[in-house]
Structure formats: structure tokens, C-alpha cells
Write an enzyme that holds these catalytic residues in place. Sequence first.
Site, PDB file in Angstrom:
ATOM      1  N   ASP A 325       0.862  -1.182   0.000  1.00 20.35           N
ATOM      2  CA  ASP A 325       0.000   0.000   0.000  1.00 20.35           C
ATOM      3  C   ASP A 325       0.893   1.225   0.000  1.00 20.35           C
ATOM      4  O   ASP A 325       1.663   1.442   0.937  1.00 20.35           O
ATOM      5  CB  ASP A 325      -0.914  -0.002   1.225  1.00 20.35           C
ATOM      6  CG  ASP A 325      -2.063   0.988   1.123  1.00 20.35           C
ATOM      7  OD1 ASP A 325      -1.891   2.030   0.465  1.00 20.35           O
ATOM      8  OD2 ASP A 325      -3.121   0.728   1.711  1.00 20.35           O
ATOM      9  N   ARG A 327      -0.207   4.444  -0.309  1.00 21.09           N
ATOM     10  CA  ARG A 327      -0.980   5.669  -0.095  1.00 21.09           C
ATOM     11  C   ARG A 327      -0.426   6.504   1.052  1.00 21.09           C
ATOM     12  O   ARG A 327       0.226   5.998   1.959  1.00 21.09           O
ATOM     13  CB  ARG A 327      -2.447   5.321   0.160  1.00 21.09           C
ATOM     14  CG  ARG A 327      -3.158   4.836  -1.082  1.00 21.09           C
ATOM     15  CD  ARG A 327      -4.569   4.390  -0.788  1.00 21.09           C
ATOM     16  NE  ARG A 327      -4.607   3.181   0.036  1.00 21.09           N
ATOM     17  CZ  ARG A 327      -5.731   2.543   0.347  1.00 21.09           C
ATOM     18  NH1 ARG A 327      -6.894   3.009  -0.069  1.00 21.09           N
ATOM     19  NH2 ARG A 327      -5.681   1.449   1.093  1.00 21.09           N
TER      20      ARG A 327
END
Length: 396
Positions: A325, A327
Amino acid sequence: MERQTMTPPANLAPDTTGADAAGRDACVLALRGVHRAMADLRRGTPVILRGPDGCLVVAAAETVGAQGLADLAGAALAAPVLVLAPVRAAAVLHRPVPHASEEEGAVALRLPPALMAPEALRSLADPVAERLLPEAPERVPAPALAQAGIALAKLGRLLPALVAAPATEAAAARLSLLGVPAADVLAYPVSAATSLTRVAEARVPLEDAPEARIVAFRAADGGIEHLAILVGTPEATAAGGGAPLVRAHSECFTGDLLGSMRCDCGPQLRGAIARMARDPAGGVLLYLAQEGRGIGLVNKLRAYTLQDQGLDTLDANRALGYGADERNFLVAATMLRAIGVGRVRLLTNNPDKIAGLSACGIEVLGREAHAFDPNGVNDAYLRTKAARFGHLLPEA
């Protein structure tokens, strides 16, 4: 699992002194320099990374052509190497890389002359198109600043695979190559997130939420905008000490716009807006320009191809050289503060979003479940979210 839950640097806090204004101007110039460097990598032009002990010339293996390789050779002080994210290096070598981890940042492989061609470099960078040449590359020490090079490629939503070599400032000037401090590249995610400002706002009645407004935010480098969809009057709720519903929703072109059945993003988006419209406290849906958990649409499509070959969502991202991930939840926290919302009820199944927003100073009073039934196509995807990403989903 790696997460970007960064707190804002002190020198970006609002202040009215001349010294701090000068600091903010310097921050803007740094952001713009990194943004230009991303663009050069994307068009196949080498970039010079500057550090305290020297420079590194880098070009994206995915995009570099014959002219870019010629420019890189003209700037290089030694034979170029292929720099990869560690998980991608393991895939290229078809074995785990000893003493390498995602935290290490970069792994370097020796490049025989036969591999110094655009087509060969693209095949090494992209596992979707991969046809490895018979001579497997040999691991060598990663050059200084290699980690910043990988970070720059990821910021540009390119495959994190670079051709790199030590260089000099004089070579950069002679070849008209852009130079950027490696420290600015590494600081970019925090600096861009904390520099977000409101640039536009309009009332936009939605099918499931007639009382809705959209607020657009843009970072100081002039990059892509993030959006906040305000349903009802969440600012009034926050001003009165309440906590509106909030969802941090990463954009998903295939799911949100096309109705793709491979994910649950479309139902989550529309369901969140409808739910906020029914809630007396209103809500804020943060529509974040972080497609594919931060790897971008093109790389998400590549990941889909790998999933069709048997990998799950997490392993497909890693095979491309990305983390599970990528983000940055500081973007969401900055937007919430800008609209006056510091306390929220978070509409999510992802504990990492709770941890990420909390780490960035947002008070999360509770979690509201936000799950949708599998559709016969995304069943394995949802099982992976629960089993490997830790999402709080009901058992199938």
C-alpha cells in the site's frame, strides 16, 4: 506492511514572519523541482539526483530510449547499473534477495552490454511483458542516492526500475539535464500533502445526496487535485463539537466510473454518499488521487494482468516493485483540517486508515463498517483484503 502516516514538518506550519514566508517559498520551489523531475523520467529523459557526497544520473527503464541512454552514458562516471525495488529484484532473479528488504529501498544489478537497450530494459522492468534474457544479472552494491531514485520513479507512477550511474554537476549542465536534491525527493510526500490548499468549491447536487458540495485541493507543485465531497453540513457538526461521517476513498477509474466487478470500490463510493445523506451529522467523502493503493492506473492494469496469471492483489503489486500500500493518509488529514473537521466517525473496513489518520492528528471517535457482498467476480479479491490486508470484512 508499509504505510505512509507522516506528520507535517514544523517549517510548513502557518506563520506570518518573513523567515517562515521565505521557508515556504523554498518549499514550493523544491516541490516544483521534484514535479519537473517526475515529468522528465516519464518522457524518458535522465535526471540528476544531488546528494551531499555526489550525484547520481538516473533514467526510468520503462521509458528511456536510445537518446536518453546516450545522455546517461555521457553523464556517467562509471558503468550504469539497473536499480530495482527489492521485491522486483527478487522477481527478476527468481529467488529471494539476501539481506534485502522493502525498507532497504533499492537493489542494484550489473548490466551486461547486451541489456543496455531500451527493449531489454523494459522487459526487465515490467513483469507483465517479461522475457528474461539468458544471462541473469548479478547483484552489486547499490549506488548512493539509489533509494531516492526509486522514490522518484514511484512518485511518477512509473515502474520502480532505473538505469543509474554516478555523475557530476558539470555533466548535468553540459547535457542540459535537470538536477534535483535527493532530499527533496524523499521529502516530497509530506511536503506536497501539507501544502494542499483549497482552489475551488461548488454546489453539486448528487443523485443520492442533493445537498452536496465539492471542494478541490491542489498542492503547491500544481499537481493533480484531490477532492472533498461535503454532504449536508459536516462543518457545522464539527464546529458544534460533533463528529461527521468521513470516508477516505482512493479514486478507482475502473470501479467508480466503469462499474468494474473486480473490486468493491464503486459500491463503496455510492454507498458512502447515500449513507452520509441519511446521517443528521452529514459527512465528508475524501476522493483522493491515489489510484490502485497509490501505484496509479497503468500499474493497476499491469497488476490485474498478473492477478489473471494467479497472483493475488498484494503479490501482484510487489511483483511490479511496489509495496502493499503506497498511499499517503496525510493528504486526507490535511484536507479534513482545511474544512474544519478534526473529529470523525470513519466509514471504513481498513484499520490502517484509522491508524493513519490518527497518526496525522485526526481524532477518530469510532469506526463505521462499510462492507458489500461479493459479486461472484471479486470474491477472491475480498478474501485477500481480509486475510492479507487485515480488512474487517464479514466471513464469506
